[in-house]
Design a protein around this motif. Structure first.
Motif, short mmCIF file in Angstrom:
data_model
loop_
_atom_site.label_atom_id
_atom_site.label_comp_id
_atom_site.label_asym_id
_atom_site.label_seq_id
_atom_site.Cartn_x
_atom_site.Cartn_y
_atom_site.Cartn_z
N SER A 242 0.83 -1.21 0.00
CA SER A 242 0.00 0.00 0.00
C SER A 242 0.86 1.25 0.00
CB SER A 242 -0.94 0.00 1.21
OG SER A 242 -1.75 1.16 1.21
N ARG A 243 1.86 1.28 0.86
CA ARG A 243 2.74 2.45 0.90
C ARG A 243 3.47 2.62 -0.44
NH1 ARG A 243 3.88 4.88 5.79
NH2 ARG A 243 3.23 3.81 7.70
N GLY A 244 3.96 1.51 -0.99
CA GLY A 244 4.66 1.58 -2.27
C GLY A 244 3.74 2.02 -3.39
N GLY A 245 2.51 1.50 -3.39
CA GLY A 245 1.55 1.90 -4.41
C GLY A 245 1.23 3.37 -4.36
N ASN A 246 1.08 3.91 -3.16
CA ASN A 246 0.78 5.33 -3.02
C ASN A 246 1.98 6.20 -3.39
OD1 ASN A 246 -2.00 6.17 -1.88
ND2 ASN A 246 -1.53 4.31 -0.75
N LEU A 247 3.19 5.71 -3.10
CA LEU A 247 4.38 6.44 -3.53
C LEU A 247 4.45 6.47 -5.06
CD1 LEU A 247 7.10 7.83 -3.03
CD2 LEU A 247 8.14 5.55 -2.83
N TYR A 248 4.13 5.34 -5.69
CA TYR A 248 4.11 5.25 -7.15
C TYR A 248 3.11 6.25 -7.73
CZ TYR A 248 4.04 2.97 -11.74
OH TYR A 248 4.14 2.69 -13.08
N VAL A 249 1.94 6.35 -7.11
CA VAL A 249 0.92 7.30 -7.55
C VAL A 249 1.44 8.73 -7.46
CG1 VAL A 249 -1.30 8.33 -6.93
CG2 VAL A 249 -1.07 5.84 -7.05
N ARG A 250 2.07 9.06 -6.34
CA ARG A 250 2.56 10.44 -6.16
C ARG A 250 3.63 10.78 -7.19
NH1 ARG A 250 2.37 8.85 -0.81
NH2 ARG A 250 4.64 8.74 -0.57
N LEU A 251 4.55 9.85 -7.41
CA LEU A 251 5.64 10.12 -8.35
C LEU A 251 5.15 10.20 -9.78
CD1 LEU A 251 8.41 7.77 -6.88
CD2 LEU A 251 8.29 10.26 -6.71
N LEU A 252 4.27 9.29 -10.16
CA LEU A 252 3.86 9.21 -11.55
C LEU A 252 2.85 10.30 -11.91
CD1 LEU A 252 4.97 7.21 -13.58
CD2 LEU A 252 2.83 5.96 -13.45
N LEU A 253 1.92 10.57 -11.00
CA LEU A 253 0.87 11.56 -11.30
C LEU A 253 1.23 12.96 -10.82
CD1 LEU A 253 -2.38 9.51 -10.52
CD2 LEU A 253 -1.11 9.71 -12.67
N GLY A 254 2.27 13.07 -10.01
CA GLY A 254 2.69 14.39 -9.56
C GLY A 254 1.75 15.01 -8.57
N ILE A 255 1.14 14.20 -7.70
CA ILE A 255 0.22 14.73 -6.70
C ILE A 255 0.81 14.51 -5.31
CG2 ILE A 255 -1.78 14.36 -8.17
CD1 ILE A 255 -2.47 11.92 -6.53
N ARG A 256 0.32 15.26 -4.33
CA ARG A 256 0.89 15.17 -2.99
C ARG A 256 0.03 14.36 -2.02
NH1 ARG A 256 3.10 21.39 -1.93
NH2 ARG A 256 4.57 21.44 -3.69
N VAL A 257 -1.05 13.80 -2.48
CA VAL A 257 -1.93 13.03 -1.61
C VAL A 257 -1.20 11.79 -1.12
CG1 VAL A 257 -4.11 11.76 -1.47
CG2 VAL A 257 -3.96 13.87 -2.83
N LYS A 258 -1.15 11.60 0.20
CA LYS A 258 -0.41 10.48 0.79
C LYS A 258 -1.15 9.15 0.67
CE LYS A 258 3.12 12.82 2.51
NZ LYS A 258 4.52 12.57 2.10
N ASP A 259 -2.49 9.21 0.64
CA ASP A 259 -3.28 7.97 0.60
C ASP A 259 -4.36 8.08 -0.47
OD1 ASP A 259 -4.22 5.47 1.14
OD2 ASP A 259 -4.67 5.84 3.26
N ALA A 260 -3.91 8.12 -1.72
CA ALA A 260 -4.83 8.30 -2.84
C ALA A 260 -5.69 7.07 -3.08
CB ALA A 260 -4.06 8.63 -4.11
N THR A 261 -5.32 5.93 -2.50
CA THR A 261 -6.09 4.70 -2.70
C THR A 261 -7.13 4.47 -1.61
OG1 THR A 261 -4.43 3.37 -1.50
CG2 THR A 261 -4.13 3.63 -3.88
N ALA A 262 -7.19 5.35 -0.63
CA ALA A 262 -8.11 5.18 0.50
C ALA A 262 -9.56 5.37 0.07
CB ALA A 262 -7.77 6.18 1.61
N GLY A 263 -10.48 4.68 0.75
CA GLY A 263 -11.88 4.72 0.36
C GLY A 263 -12.84 5.28 1.39
N PHE A 264 -12.32 5.98 2.41
CA PHE A 264 -13.17 6.64 3.41
C PHE A 264 -13.12 8.13 3.08
CE2 PHE A 264 -13.94 6.89 8.32
CZ PHE A 264 -15.27 7.11 8.10
#
Length: 243
Positions: free
Chosen positions: A133-155
């Motif tokens: 989960s942490r690695g996936g969110n880091l991948y999201v931040r790097l690739l999409l250029g966003i600062r959201v720490k938990d872009a995969t969260a559903g709450f």
């Protein structure tokens, strides 16, 4: 709060009860994908005695994103100004919903209950899943250029105007990548995303809907979006130099 379900008969009455006690003024919409275990019937019975509860029946299991889009559309049509989402399995604790409500009241356009900011935590996860989960969110931040720490969260809580600006009818992601898609689209509209810490608790009953295939498909889509964003950045840079 929109709660998507598929075979959650072990959890649904329990989680709705917790949500209704924690936030008596919050309405609950269960979007059921024709669960063969009778989840939708359970919610129908609850709705007969509680006007704050309703169920939307879908005819097939078409993915998390499809269920949320359907629920969001119904909620928008019913006139709600703030629309939320949470899981049915107890991983998102209704007793912490007030944290999200306070943040939306302070002006955020989208509020995410985050596991990976200071104060956030997880319960009963193996180290391998935490690393994924942490690695996936880091991948999201790097690739999409966003600062959201938990872009995969559903709450989450969305303002009505946020869902209208995104235009949910144009959202095509159906699996768990839907969460990242919605956060990314919110930021691309120039809107604000706020994260508040939550304690995420692994489900105790029923089966998780996450699978290796779902995770792989999510990574493929995020990679595609990231590459498209990088191409767009290069084109904008070249355009400015040409001018």
């Amino acid at each position: 709060m929109v709660i998507p379900t598929y075979n959650e008969s072990d959890n649904i009455e329990w989680i709705i009860g917790r949500l209704r006690r924690a936030q008596p003024e919050v309405d609950v919409m269960v979007v059921d994908d024709n669960s063969p275990d009778g989840t939708g019937k359970i919610v129908e019975a609850l709705a007969q005695t509680d006007p704050h509860v309703q169920v939307v029946h879908r005819t097939e299991k078409a993915g998390l994103g499809a269920a949320y889009r359907h629920g969001f559309r119904v909620a928008l049509d019913q006139g709600y100004d703030v629309i939320g989402e949470m899981d049915a399995d107890g991983s998102h604790q209704p007793e912490q919903l007030q944290r999200l409500i306070d943040a939306i009241a302070q002006g955020a356009d989208l509020v995410i209950g985050s596991r990976w900011i200071p104060g956030g935590s997880i319960v009963n996860w193996p180290k391998s899943r935490e690393a994924l989960s942490r690695g996936g969110n880091l991948y999201v931040r790097l690739l999409l250029g966003i600062r959201v720490k938990d872009a995969t969260a559903g709450f989450r809580l969305f303002r009505r105007q946020t869902l209208e600006a995104i235009d949910i009818e144009t959202v095509t992601s159906t699996g768990y990548v839907f969460q990242t898609d919605m956060a990314y689209r919110t930021l691309r509209q120039g809107l604000t995303v706020s994260e508040v810490p939550i304690e995420f608790v692994e489900r105790e009953r029923g089966d998780s809907k996450m699978s290796k295939d779902v995770a792989t498909e999510s990574l493929k889509l995020i990679t595609r979006w990231g590459l498209a964003e990088r191409r767009a950045q290069v084109q904008r840079l070249l355009g400015r130099r040409a001018a």
